[in-house]
Design a protein around this motif. Structure first.
Motif, PDB file in Angstrom:
ATOM      1  N   ARG A  42      56.743  36.400  59.440  1.00  0.00           N
ATOM      2  CA  ARG A  42      56.821  35.961  58.048  1.00  0.00           C
ATOM      3  C   ARG A  42      56.507  34.474  57.901  1.00  0.00           C
ATOM      4  NH1 ARG A  42      62.165  39.103  55.667  1.00  0.00           N
ATOM      5  NH2 ARG A  42      61.423  41.226  56.115  1.00  0.00           N
ATOM      6  N   GLU A  43      57.040  33.658  58.789  1.00  0.00           N
ATOM      7  CA  GLU A  43      56.862  32.213  58.641  1.00  0.00           C
ATOM      8  C   GLU A  43      55.470  31.764  59.030  1.00  0.00           C
ATOM      9  OE1 GLU A  43      59.094  30.394  57.202  1.00  0.00           O
ATOM     10  OE2 GLU A  43      60.389  32.152  56.994  1.00  0.00           O
ATOM     11  N   ARG A  44      54.795  32.540  59.870  1.00  0.00           N
ATOM     12  CA  ARG A  44      53.475  32.112  60.365  1.00  0.00           C
ATOM     13  C   ARG A  44      52.338  32.865  59.713  1.00  0.00           C
ATOM     14  NH1 ARG A  44      53.712  32.677  66.652  1.00  0.00           N
ATOM     15  NH2 ARG A  44      54.908  34.543  66.105  1.00  0.00           N
ATOM     16  N   ARG A  45      52.607  33.596  58.647  1.00  0.00           N
ATOM     17  CA  ARG A  45      51.549  34.349  57.996  1.00  0.00           C
ATOM     18  C   ARG A  45      50.531  33.390  57.397  1.00  0.00           C
ATOM     19  NH1 ARG A  45      55.450  38.205  55.739  1.00  0.00           N
ATOM     20  NH2 ARG A  45      55.164  37.229  53.688  1.00  0.00           N
ATOM     21  N   SER A  46      49.277  33.571  57.758  1.00  0.00           N
ATOM     22  CA  SER A  46      48.221  32.651  57.334  1.00  0.00           C
ATOM     23  C   SER A  46      47.804  32.869  55.888  1.00  0.00           C
ATOM     24  CB  SER A  46      46.999  32.816  58.249  1.00  0.00           C
ATOM     25  OG  SER A  46      46.515  34.148  58.195  1.00  0.00           O
ATOM     26  N   CYS A  47      48.207  34.003  55.276  1.00  0.00           N
ATOM     27  CA  CYS A  47      47.710  34.338  53.935  1.00  0.00           C
ATOM     28  C   CYS A  47      48.810  34.280  52.866  1.00  0.00           C
ATOM     29  CB  CYS A  47      47.098  35.730  53.947  1.00  0.00           C
ATOM     30  SG  CYS A  47      45.781  35.960  55.165  1.00  0.00           S
ATOM     31  N   LYS A  48      49.977  33.727  53.209  1.00  0.00           N
ATOM     32  CA  LYS A  48      51.072  33.772  52.244  1.00  0.00           C
ATOM     33  C   LYS A  48      50.815  32.900  51.014  1.00  0.00           C
ATOM     34  CE  LYS A  48      53.852  30.238  54.627  1.00  0.00           C
ATOM     35  NZ  LYS A  48      55.182  29.940  55.226  1.00  0.00           N
ATOM     36  N   ASP A  49      49.992  31.857  51.140  1.00  0.00           N
ATOM     37  CA  ASP A  49      49.664  30.998  49.996  1.00  0.00           C
ATOM     38  C   ASP A  49      48.244  31.237  49.513  1.00  0.00           C
ATOM     39  OD1 ASP A  49      52.186  29.744  50.080  1.00  0.00           O
ATOM     40  OD2 ASP A  49      51.492  28.357  51.641  1.00  0.00           O
ATOM     41  N   LEU A  50      47.747  32.453  49.708  1.00  0.00           N
ATOM     42  CA  LEU A  50      46.356  32.752  49.365  1.00  0.00           C
ATOM     43  C   LEU A  50      46.065  32.472  47.889  1.00  0.00           C
ATOM     44  CD1 LEU A  50      43.672  34.325  50.392  1.00  0.00           C
ATOM     45  CD2 LEU A  50      44.634  36.212  49.103  1.00  0.00           C
ATOM     46  N   PHE A  51      46.974  32.853  46.990  1.00  0.00           N
ATOM     47  CA  PHE A  51      46.709  32.717  45.557  1.00  0.00           C
ATOM     48  C   PHE A  51      46.560  31.260  45.144  1.00  0.00           C
ATOM     49  CE2 PHE A  51      51.193  32.384  46.138  1.00  0.00           C
ATOM     50  CZ  PHE A  51      51.698  31.557  45.138  1.00  0.00           C
ATOM     51  N   ARG A  52      47.110  30.323  45.954  1.00  0.00           N
ATOM     52  CA  ARG A  52      46.948  28.904  45.652  1.00  0.00           C
ATOM     53  C   ARG A  52      45.621  28.362  46.156  1.00  0.00           C
ATOM     54  NH1 ARG A  52      52.507  28.837  47.551  1.00  0.00           N
ATOM     55  NH2 ARG A  52      53.945  28.576  45.771  1.00  0.00           N
ATOM     56  N   ASP A  53      45.061  28.999  47.200  1.00  0.00           N
ATOM     57  CA  ASP A  53      43.842  28.490  47.824  1.00  0.00           C
ATOM     58  C   ASP A  53      42.581  29.152  47.287  1.00  0.00           C
ATOM     59  OD1 ASP A  53      45.292  26.802  49.439  1.00  0.00           O
ATOM     60  OD2 ASP A  53      45.512  28.288  51.048  1.00  0.00           O
ATOM     61  N   LEU A  54      42.734  30.049  46.316  1.00  0.00           N
ATOM     62  CA  LEU A  54      41.583  30.755  45.762  1.00  0.00           C
ATOM     63  C   LEU A  54      41.420  30.463  44.274  1.00  0.00           C
ATOM     64  CD1 LEU A  54      41.623  34.409  47.205  1.00  0.00           C
ATOM     65  CD2 LEU A  54      40.156  32.514  47.880  1.00  0.00           C
ATOM     66  N   LYS A  55      40.171  30.370  43.851  1.00  0.00           N
ATOM     67  CA  LYS A  55      39.822  30.359  42.441  1.00  0.00           C
ATOM     68  C   LYS A  55      38.793  31.457  42.224  1.00  0.00           C
ATOM     69  CE  LYS A  55      40.701  25.456  41.542  1.00  0.00           C
ATOM     70  NZ  LYS A  55      40.110  24.168  41.070  1.00  0.00           N
ATOM     71  N   VAL A  56      39.044  32.333  41.268  1.00  0.00           N
ATOM     72  CA  VAL A  56      38.189  33.495  41.057  1.00  0.00           C
ATOM     73  C   VAL A  56      37.658  33.477  39.625  1.00  0.00           C
ATOM     74  CG1 VAL A  56      38.042  36.005  41.127  1.00  0.00           C
ATOM     75  CG2 VAL A  56      39.571  34.808  42.708  1.00  0.00           C
ATOM     76  N   GLU A  57      36.355  33.752  39.510  1.00  0.00           N
ATOM     77  CA  GLU A  57      35.710  33.831  38.209  1.00  0.00           C
ATOM     78  C   GLU A  57      34.972  35.161  38.109  1.00  0.00           C
ATOM     79  OE1 GLU A  57      31.882  31.661  36.838  1.00  0.00           O
ATOM     80  OE2 GLU A  57      33.534  30.254  36.420  1.00  0.00           O
ATOM     81  N   VAL A  58      35.284  35.960  37.075  1.00  0.00           N
ATOM     82  CA  VAL A  58      34.689  37.275  36.892  1.00  0.00           C
ATOM     83  C   VAL A  58      33.886  37.265  35.590  1.00  0.00           C
ATOM     84  CG1 VAL A  58      35.120  39.751  36.649  1.00  0.00           C
ATOM     85  CG2 VAL A  58      36.598  38.369  38.125  1.00  0.00           C
TER      86      VAL A  58
END
Length: 902
Positions: A756-772
Motif C-alpha cells: 500500500r505505501e509503495r504503490r506507484s499509482c496511488k496519486d495517478l489522478f494528480r499526475d494526469l490531465k485528460v481532455e476528451v
C-alpha cells in the motif's frame, strides 16, 4: 511364398490371391493363415470381436490383417505388399517430427503405435512406426495440381481419397448411419478431402466423386494451387528408418529356445548397416527362415524365387555362404566371436540375368490401363522401351522422340530422374537388386511427353533482411549468396525486410533453398521457405478461401497440435505457422485474390500483428480488408470474446464446428485508434491515416506511434501487466499454460495490493490531465485509467457495463461506433471486483479524440503490451483504417422432428 505349405506361422490359406493381369492388379494380395489369438482381437473388416477358444480367425502373414472366416470373401483392403502397385500417381508424404501417438495404429503393419516412436503425415493423417517407413505407400493427397495444359477445369472431377483407420471416435458410416469408429484396430475408411466416413464394406457404395464437403466455401481447390515438387517437400525426420531399431522385435522377442537373426536385403544395405531382425526357434529350418525373412520385408511372392546366404566378416573381407535346404538356425553365427546375432542376406534367385520384365506407367497419358509389362534384355535401350510402351498403350502413331522415360524411386518419398535415351534399364535393375531388394521393388518407370508444358515456377520467401533498403541493394545482397543460381525478384517488402524470389527451374530453386537456409545478413539468420502460388484465373467467381495463421507460442502453446488438426480439414497450403516468417508469406500468397477470409489462431497480440501487416500491404493487395475470425489461444483473448469466438481454445476441442461457423459468421467493422507518445510534452498533430502499429522513425524528436485495437491503459492495470510481463521474460519456459499464466497474474495483483505505501499509482489522478473532444475531464481519486474500444477487458470482464444509469448520457459500448470509453479504476480490489462481475469501472467519458498529459513516468499498456512511459503527452485519435472482423452468430439447431418432413 508357397500357399499350401505348413510354415513356421501356421497353415497358409490363400483364399483370394492376387491375380495379375497385364495392366491391372486384381485382388487384395493377403496371404491368410488360421491362428489362435490369446487376447481379445477384432476383425479389421467388420470391427467385431473374434469369438472362440481355438482358431478364432485368420491373419495375413505379411501385413497382420485380421479377419473372421465369414469376412474373408469380402476383404477389400489391399495387403501392404501390393498396395504400392495400386497407386498410379504416387505422392510423397510430408512427415512431421517423430512423436508418440497413443490410440493410433500404423497404416503399414496395422499394429498399435502405443508408446513406440512414430511419424504422422501432416497432409493426409497417414501413421507409421519409424521402423515401418521403408514400406509406407506414397499415396498422399495431391494438394497442389495446377496444370497449365488444362484451360477449362470446370468439368474436372475430384474423387474421394480414402484413408483406412484412425477415425474420430464419433465417426458414423455415411451409408448405414451406424458407428464406424473403433479404437481396437485399424478399420473403416475416411475421405481425407471431405471427411466422410464409412465402414470398409460400405464405402464402395458411395458416389466416387468428392465435393470437398461442407467446408468447400473456405477450401482452396488443389487445381488452383501450384507448388512444384522439390527435395525439401518431404520433411526429414530426426530418427529415420535406417537408424531406427526394428520395432518388430517387441512382438517377436525370442524365448529361451529362440534365436535372433539380422537380415540385409543387399550389399548397399549391409554397407550402411540397415537391417531388419527376425526371431525364430533355434531348430527352425531354412525354409522357415526364408518365410520369416520374406515377411520381414513384406514380400508375398513365391519363396522359391529367393534364398538366404550367411554373412561372415573376416577383417575387410566379406564371405557369403548360401544356406542349404534343411539347415537349422542353431548352426548359424558360430564364427561370430563377439556374440553378435548371425547375419543373413536375402537374395533373389538370379535365373536369367540377361532378360526380365519391367512395368511402364502412362502417367498423365489418357489410356485405359494402369500400366503395361514390357519384356527387355541387357541391350534394349530407353529409346526402344519408349517405342514398345507406345505400341502397348495403343499410341503407335505417336513419335517416340516426343517422349521421355522417367525413373521414379518410391523410397521415403518420390524421387524422379529423366533417363538418357542410350541407357539400358535392365542391367541397372539387376545391379539395384543386388544392392537392395526393397529399393529395386520401389523403382518404376513412367512415360512422359517432352512437349507437355509443366509448371516449374517456384516462389520462395526470404526474410530477416535489413529493412528500408533500395530494390537494387536487396538484389545485390541475395545475388551475393546465389552467384550461379538464376532467379528473379517478384516483390520486395522493404519495410518488413523481406523479398519473394522466383525460379523457373525446380533444381535451381532447391539449390537456392539450401544455400540461403545457411546464410546470414548482418549476423541475422535468413528465414527461407517455399510458398505456394494461387492461380486466380482458375478460381470460381464466388470463391472465398480461408487463410489460416497459427501462433504456436500463444497462451498454452497449443498451436502445434492445432496446425495438424486444421490441415486435415482444409488444403494445407492455406495454413501458415507464424513462427516461420510471420504473417507476410501467407498474406503474399493471397494478395491477388479478390476475396478471402482470415482465421487467426492466437492471442490479442497476434491479431494486432496480422492487422498491422495488412495495413502495410493494403496497396499491394487486391483485397485490402479481408474479414477476420479469431480462434483464441492467448491468455486474455478479449477481442475473441467480444466477437463471440470464446475465451480460449482447449486441447482436444473439435475444430470442424469452428471452421463451419466461419462460413456463417457476420461481418462487422472494428474501429482502430492511433496512439502517439510525445515524451517532450510538445503538442502533437495526429495523422489519422497512420498505419504503423509499432513504428518509430529514427529521429528522437518524432513521437512513437502505435495502432490500438482493444484498449489502452495507464496506471495500476498497466503496472500489474508490466510485472507479469517481466516475470514471463525471465522464465519464458514456465509460461506454457493459460491456467498457470492467470495464476501468476493473480499473485502479482495480490503482491501489488499488499504494497500500500509503495504503490506507484496511488496519486495517478494528480499526475494526469485528460481532455476528451476538447473538454477537460475532472478526475476523481483513481489509480488507473482505461480507454476501451471493445466490450471486453481483463480476460472477459465487462468494465463498462451494459445498463444505462437513466441519465441518457452514456451510449452502449460498441467496437464500431467511433467512440472510446474512458473508465477509471480505484485500485487492485476494484479490478478484482470487476473481473468477478460484482462491479463495473468508473464511467468518465466517451469520445473520439483524447489527449492526456503525464507529469511523471508511468506504466502504460496498449492491447496488453506494457512498458514504462516517460513523462509527456499522449494523443489518441481514430484511425481511418478500420478492420473487418467476423462475429460468430448463433447457429440454429436443425429441427429433426419427423412431422416437419411429412
Amino acid at each position: 511364398m508357397a500357399t499350401t505349405a505348413t510354415s513356421l506361422f501356421g497353415t497358409q490359406v490363400d483364399l483370394n490371391p492376387t491375380a495379375e493381369k497385364d495392366g491391372y492388379e486384381v485382388g487384395h494380395g493377403h496371404i491368410f493363415m488360421k491362428k489362435t489369438f490369446h487376447k481379445p482381437t477384432f476383425c479389421h473388416h467388420c470391427t467385431d470381436m473374434l469369438w472362440g477358444l481355438i482358431g478364432q480367425g485368420f491373419i495375413c502373414e505379411v501385413c497382420n490383417f485380421v479377419s473372421h472366416e465369414r469376412c474373408l470373401e469380402n476383404v477389400i483392403s489391399p495387403c501392404s505388399s501390393i498396395a504400392s502397385n495400386l497407386i498410379k500417381d504416387p505422392i510423397a508424404h510430408t512427415w512431421g517430427e517423430p512423436d508418440r501417438f497413443k490410440k493410433k495404429f500404423c497404416n503399414v503393419c496395422r499394429r498399435s503405435l502405443g508408446d513406440s516412436l512414430a511419424v504422422r503425415c501432416e497432409v493426409c493423417e497417414y501413421y507409421s512406426h519409424a521402423a515401418c517407413l521403408d514400406f509406407v505407400v506414397s499415396d498422399c493427397r495431391k494438394i497442389s495440381c495446377y496444370d497449365p495444359n488444362k484451360k477449362d477445369t470446370s468439368s474436372q472431377v475430384v474423387l474421394h481419397h480414402w484413408r483406412e483407420g484412425n477415425l474420430p471416435t464419433n465417426a458414423k458410416c455415411y451409408v448405414c448411419k451406424k458407428t464406424c469408429a473403433t479404437t481396437e484396430c485399424i478399420a473403416s475408411m475416411r475421405c481425407v478431402w471431405c471427411g466422410v466416413t464409412a465402414h470398409t464394406g460400405c464405402y464402395r457404395s458411395i458416389t466416387p466423386e468428392c465435393n470437398y464437403g461442407p467446408l468447400r466455401e473456405i477450401f482452396s481447390i488443389p487445381n488452383t494451387v501450384s507448388m512444384p515438387k522439390t527435395n525439401y517437400s518431404v520433411k526429414s525426420i530426426s530418427k529415420s528408418a535406417d537408424e531406427a531399431t526394428v520395432e518388430e522385435d517387441e512382438y517377436n522377442e525370442p524365448g529361451s529356445d529362440g534365436a535372433v537373426i539380422r537380415l540385409f536385403d543387399g550389399n548397399l544395405s549391409f554397407k550402411r548397416r540397415v537391417s531388419r531382425t527376425i526371431s525364430v526357434p533355434k531348430d527352425a529350418q531354412t525354409h522357415q527362415l526364408l518365410e520369416a525373412a520374406l515377411k520381414a520385408y513384406q514380400i508375398s511372392e513365391d519363396a522359391r524365387s529367393y534364398y538366404l546366404a550367411e554373412i561372415t566378416e573376416a577383417g575387410s573381407h566379406l564371405h557369403e555362404r548360401r544356406l542349404k535346404a534343411g539347415e537349422h538356425s542353431s548352426n548359424l553365427g558360430k564364427n561370430n566371436r563377439d556374440g553378435r546375432p548371425p547375419s543373413l542376406f536375402l537374395r533373389y534367385e538370379e535365373k536369367d540375368l540377361k532378360r526380365g520384365t519391367i512395368r511402364v506407367y502412362p502417367g498423365t497419358l489418357r489410356v485405359p490401363v494402369a500400366y503395361k509389362s514390357i519384356s527387355i534384355n541387357n541391350f534394349i535401350s530407353v529409346e526402344e522401351v519408349i517405342e514398345m510402351a507406345l505400341h502397348k498403350f495403343g499410341l503407335e502413331d505417336e513419335d517416340p522422340e516426343d517422349y521421355n522415360l522417367v525413373e521414379v524411386l518410391l523410397d521415403k518419398g518420390v524421387q524422379e530422374r529423366i533417363m538418357d535415351r542410350e541407357e539400358c534399364p535392365w542391367p541397372q535393375l539387376v545391379e539395384a537388386r543386388r544392392n537392395s531388394l526393397r529399393k529395386m521393388k520401389q523403382t518404376r518407370y513412367y512415360l512422359r511427353k517432352i512437349k507437355e508444358k509443366r509448371h516449374e515456377r517456384s516462389q520462395m520467401y526470404v526474410g530477416n533482411l535489413p529493412i528500408n533498403l533500395s530494390d537494387h541493394r536487396y538484389k545485390q545482397i541475395i545475388q551475393k549468396h546465389l552467384i550461379d543460381v538464376p532467379f528473379s525478384i517478384d516483390v520486395i517488402y522493404a519495410q518488413n525486410g523481406a523479398a519473394i524470389l522466383v525460379f523457373d527451374d525446380v533444381d535451381a530453386a532447391t539449390s537456392a533453398y539450401y544455400i540461403l537456409k545457411e546464410a546470414s545478413v548482418d549476423d541475422k539468420q535468413l528465414v527461407v521457405l517455399f510458398v505456394p502460388e494461387i492461380h486466380t484465373e482458375r478460381m470460381d467467381e464466388d470463391s472465398c478461401p480461408l487463410l489460416v495463421f497459427v501462433n504456436v507460442k500463444s497462451g498454452g502453446c497449443q498451436g502445434v497440435d492445432l496446425i495438424s488438426s486444421i490441415k486435415k480439414l482444409v488444403n494445407p497450403h492455406q495454413v501458415f505457422d507464424l513462427d516461420q516468417g510471420g504473417p507476410l508469406p501467407g498474406l503474399h500468397v493471397f494478395s491477388k485474390l479478390k476475396q478471402y477470409r482470415i482465421l487467426i489462431c492466437g492471442g490479442d497480440g497476434t491479431v494486432g500483428w496480422v492487422l498491422s501487416l495488412l495495413d502495410d500491404m493494403c496497396q499491394e493487395s487486391v483485397c485490402s480488408r479481408p474479414p477476420i475470425a479469431i480462434l483464441p489461444l492467448g491468455t486474455g483473448n478479449d477481442l475473441a470474446r467480444c466477437l463471440k469466438w470464446g475465451g480460449g481454445y482447449e486441447y482436444g476441442d473439435d475444430i470442424y464446428p469452428i471452421l463451419r461457423a466461419i462460413v456463417d459468421a457476420e461481418e462487422i467493422k472494428l474501429d482502430r485508434w492511433t496512439v502517439i507518445f510525445e515524451p517532450d510534452g510538445k503538442l502533437v498533430e495526429c495523422d489519422n491515416r497512420s498505419n504503423s502499429s509499432t513504428s518509430s522513425s529514427g529521429n528522437d524528436d518524432m513521437p512513437n506511434m502505435f495502432v490500438m485495437n482493444n484498449y489502452f491503459g495507464i496506471g495500476i492495470d498497466a503496472d500489474v501487466c508490466l510485472a507479469f510481463h517481466m516475470k514471463r521474460v525471465e522464465n519464458p519456459e514456465k509460461f506454457q499454460s493459460r491456467i498457470y499464466n492467470k495464476g501468476v497474474y493473480f499473485k502479482v495483483s495480490v503482491r501489488k495490493m499488499m504494497q500500500r505505501e509503495r504503490r506507484s499509482c496511488k496519486d495517478l489522478f494528480r499526475d494526469l490531465k485528460v481532455e476528451v473532444d476538447g473538454q477537460k475531464l475532472e478526475l476523481p481519486q483513481l489509480e488507473g485509467l482505461v480507454l476501451l474500444n471493445i466490450g471486453s477487458w481483463g480476460s472477459g470482464a465487462d468494465i463498462w457495463g451494459q445498463d444505462d444509469d437513466g441519465s441518457g448520457r452514456w451510449k452502449r459500448s460498441s467496437p464500431s461506433d467511433g467512440l472510446l470509453e474512458v473508465i477509471g479504476l480505484t485500485g487492485i480490489v476494484h479490478m478484482g471486483q470487476i473481473q468477478s462481475g460484482l462491479r463495473t469501472g468508473v464511467r468518465l467519458a466517451q469520445g473520439s479524440h483524447i489527449r492526456i498529459w503525464m507529469n511523471s513516468d508511468m506504466p502504460v499498456q496498449v492491447d496488453g503490451e506494457p512498458w514504462m512511459q516517460l513523462a509527456g503527452q499522449v494523443v489518441i485519435t481514430r484511425s481511418a483504417l478500420q478492420a473487418t472482423m467476423l462475429k460468430k452468430t448463433k447457429i440454429q439447431r436443425r429441427n429433426t422432428d419427423p412431422q416437419i418432413h411429412c
